[in-house]
Enzyme design. Structure first.
Site, mmCIF file in Angstrom:
data_model
loop_
_atom_site.group_PDB
_atom_site.id
_atom_site.type_symbol
_atom_site.label_atom_id
_atom_site.label_comp_id
_atom_site.label_asym_id
_atom_site.label_seq_id
_atom_site.Cartn_x
_atom_site.Cartn_y
_atom_site.Cartn_z
ATOM 1 N N LYS A 31 46.667 46.529 32.297
ATOM 2 C CA LYS A 31 45.930 45.438 32.941
ATOM 3 C C LYS A 31 45.907 45.771 34.420
ATOM 4 O O LYS A 31 46.925 45.682 35.105
ATOM 5 C CB LYS A 31 46.613 44.094 32.698
ATOM 6 N N TYR B 63 51.138 46.157 33.491
ATOM 7 C CA TYR B 63 50.438 45.220 34.370
ATOM 8 C C TYR B 63 50.564 45.727 35.806
ATOM 9 O O TYR B 63 51.649 45.713 36.385
ATOM 10 C CB TYR B 63 51.044 43.832 34.225
ATOM 11 N N SER C 29 44.912 44.962 38.026
ATOM 12 C CA SER C 29 44.467 43.903 38.929
ATOM 13 C C SER C 29 44.401 44.357 40.375
ATOM 14 O O SER C 29 44.275 43.526 41.278
ATOM 15 C CB SER C 29 45.391 42.687 38.800
ATOM 16 N N SER D 143 50.785 35.483 35.842
ATOM 17 C CA SER D 143 50.646 34.830 37.153
ATOM 18 C C SER D 143 50.031 33.445 37.014
ATOM 19 O O SER D 143 50.504 32.479 37.615
ATOM 20 C CB SER D 143 49.760 35.686 38.066
ATOM 21 N N GLU E 118 36.529 38.882 40.341
ATOM 22 C CA GLU E 118 35.395 39.062 41.242
ATOM 23 C C GLU E 118 34.619 40.349 40.974
ATOM 24 O O GLU E 118 33.515 40.536 41.491
ATOM 25 C CB GLU E 118 35.874 39.069 42.705
#
Length: 301
Positions: free
Chosen positions: A164, A136, A166, A47, A192
């Protein structure tokens, strides 16, 4: 083999010249900059690399430039997810030729496909090379949230070494870690919640803001691994203040990061449309963010 995938992995940014074309010189400049910071590896072509706005030739060029600069120096993960399985396999085989350490891919995008199609897509990429594979999961952009059922199917393939993750719920990291029975690596995706992700089970981190402030994520990792949890919480708070500032401008967060890097002497151009560049009064705000990053780094050193 697993140990080389544990650590801080910046998601590599697209590097353009002043005409908006992929730049070999600027790609290698960013490679050197991040290498000197001491990161463990790079996640290339995802990304942060603006992959969905680049054609196949441009994505192959970036993979090559990074491999030329850093193969054997850092652990390199090639993101090869593309609109079609055919293009994904072309990228996968090329990354293998270049000597990448692992492949990764988002699920198919645009069409809402059944899990049988998603399984087939990922499996065909995995089977196209001898490289290990990292799933992902990023439902907020792909529209698909990896289920435990499909995850369990995929990890039956010994080439699948990690995910991964996210998605924003930190519980997802714990669930994938449990399902993988400690054989499968889990990479924290949302920057975050890096500290929270590590504490609940993530082994490593791959993030889109790491490249703007690798020193802070390396220090956060140090605090977690040494059990200094008070400082880990404090640095996460400071990181989040910076991320919120980067996302508060009119232009794309990636455009803001690229302007920060430019102020630090690393010019990798701007972003490709439809992502918006930084403009107007926001340039002065970028300068303030750059100062804030420097001050925060000094605070923890």
């Amino acid at each position: 083999m697993i140990e080389k995938f544990k650590g801080i992995f910046p998601a590599f940014y697209a590097c353009y010249d002043d005409k908006g074309e992929v730049s070999e010189e600027r790609t290698k400049s960013l490679c050197e900059h991040l290498y000197q910071k001491g990161v463990k590896g790079l996640y290339v072509g995802g990304s942060s690399g603006e992959c969905i706005y680049q054609n196949l030739a441009e994505r192959k060029a970036t993979l090559k430039y990074v491999a030329d600069a850093l193969k054997g120096k850092l652990t390199l993960i090639a993101h090869v997810g593309a609109p079609s399985t055919r293009e994904s396999i072309i990228l996968a085989k090329y990354a293998e030729e270049l000597g990448y350490d692992s492949l990764s891919a988002i699920p198919p995008i645009y069409f809402q496909l059944p899990e049988s199609s998603i399984y087939k897509y990922w499996s065909e990429i995995i089977d196209s090379t001898e490289l290990p594979f990292i799933i992902y999961n990023i439902p907020q952009t792909t529209g698909y949230a990896l289920s435990i059922k499909l995850f369990n199917q995929l990890i039956q393939n010994p080439k699948v070494i990690g995910v991964k993750n996210s998605s924003m719920p930190v519980m997802d990291i714990e669930r994938f870690k449990k399902a993988g029975e400690n054989r499968i690596l889990v990479f924290n995706g949302p920057d975050e919640q890096y500290v929270a992700g590590r504490l609940i089970g993530a082994d490593s981190g791959i993030g889109g803001t790491y490249g703007a402030m690798p020193e802070l994520f390396l220090k956060a990792e140090e605090f977690v691994t040494t059990g200094n949890f008070d400082q880990a919480r404090n640095i996460q708070t400071d990181i989040n203040d910076i991320i919120i500032a980067l996302c508060s401008l009119n232009g794309s967060m990636y455009a803001a990061i690229k302007e920060v890097l430019k102020l630090k002497g690393v010019n990798i151009g701007s972003v490709r449309g439809p992502l918006e560049p930084i403009y107007g009064d926001d340039f002065s705000k970028v300068e303030e963010i750059s100062v804030l990053i420097d001050q925060t780094i000094a605070k923890y050193n």
